[in-house]
Scaffold this active site. Structure first.
Site: not given
Ligand code: CO
Ligand code: CO
Ligand code: CO
Length: 344
Positions: A16, A47, A49, A66, A136-137, A224
């Protein structure tokens, strides 16, 4: 590429820490026209999560994404941490994750078994969370990146945003701080294997138990703690709730050796982005500068930060003590003041 691949060597920023800083992000989003919908309970202007969309009186959909570059050299560990981090935004809203999609960027020459181990780490965490990865990708990219787009559900009345904190609420946190600083130290070859294993274990720990305990009590706000650091996320919570907060810094649990590295200036770049975003609204009192750094440190897969009704705080804390990496009571919510955060 060598068989014994060191994933973090391929990444410019870890985990992150690679996130675009909160102030910069606001600038990038400025002027974008957002559409409204009466069923959109939480959108991108808040703003928060994750986005929340009400489907019926009893059901709302929670959606988040994420992904980031390697935070660990071992692909399986990286996969687990990236998945735990992505799933966390659903837990922070009080929701339960159900479906997930992989987002994968890999160098063309990354060994197949390393890619497989990375994905397996993600699958194992999603399974532990009770969610299913359904696709997914993937694209080629010089720098590997991995994460999930996650869909979950929550009862609209049980939804917990970051904007409901009330004066008198007690602030609880469920993981220690300092993973950004430790990862930076690790990249410089300064971290022992014991400290590394402990940090990876905590980052890979789902916030599921914390969420499952939280929803039994009167928790008014939750988020979080990830890329913006404790103070960045706390500032969003305080602004969103129109309150101020007081932190008892001595009560905040840190990973071992974090203060030592911080005092030596071993700090991730994201920390300074978080500092310049939040510092004007933080009264840091007499806080030791080495500790202050840690409060701005970008966390990967950090804990849940909750504002709970004072009468429920002890019971929730007692329950968290048996099921999260580090349950801590770190401060109290106050009426809105000149600054948003006061450190004591
Ligand atoms: Co979050
Ligand atoms: Co997120
Ligand atoms: Co596609």
């Amino acid at each position: 590429m060598e068989q014994n691949i060191k994933l973090t060597k391929l990444a410019k920023c870890a985990g992150c820490g690679a996130k675009v800083g909160p102030g910069v992000l606001m600038g990038l989003l400025e002027g974008l026209k957002t559409h409204t919908d009466e069923n959109l309970l939480v959108g991108f202007d808040k703003s928060d999560d994750a986005a929340v969309y009400q489907l019926s009186e009893e059901l709302a959909l929670v959606q988040t994404v994420d992904f980031f570059p390697p935070i660990a050299d071992d692909p399986y560990t990286f996969g687990q941490i990236a998945a735990a981090n992505a799933l966390s935004d659903i837990y922070a809203m009080g929701g339960e994750p159900k479906l997930a999609l992989n987002l994968l960027c890999v160098p063309e020459d990354m060994p197949k078994d390393a890619v497989h181990a990375l994905l397996l780490g993600g699958y194992d965490k999603a399974y532990e969370a009770g969610a299913i990865i359904t696709g997914g990708h993937s694209i080629f990219d010089e720098e590997p990146k991995y994460g999930l787009c996650v869909t979950g559900f929550v009862h609209p009345e049980k939804l917990i945003t970051n904007s409901g904190a009330k004066p008198g609420d007690i602030l609880l946190l469920t993981k220690p701080l300092g993973s950004g600083i430790l990862t930076t130290a690790d990249k410089a070859g300064l971290l022992g294997s014991k400290e590394r294993a402990k940090m990876h274990g905590i980052m890979a720990t789902l916030n599921k138990s914390a969420r499952d305990a939280m929803v039994k009590y009167r928790v008014h706000a939750c988020t979080d703690v990830t890329g913006f650091g404790l103070l960045g996320h706390l500032l969003e919570l305080a602004q969103g709730s129109n309150v101020s907060v007081e932190l008892i810094t001595a009560r905040i649990g840190l990973y071992d050796k974090v203060l030592e590295f911080s005092a030596k200036g071993i700090l991730p770049g994201g920390l300074f982005r978080n500092l310049s975003f939040a510092q004007a609204l933080v009264d840091c009192g007499k806080t030791d500068p080495a500790l202050l750094n840690v409060l701005y440190d970008p966390q990967t897969s950090g804990g849940l930060l909750m504002a709970v009704h004072p009468d429920d705080a002890n019971a929730l804390l007692a329950e968290l003590l048996s099921c999260v990496p580090l349950a801590q009571q770190i401060g109290v919510v106050k009426e809105a003041c000149e600054k948003r955060i006061y450190l004591n």
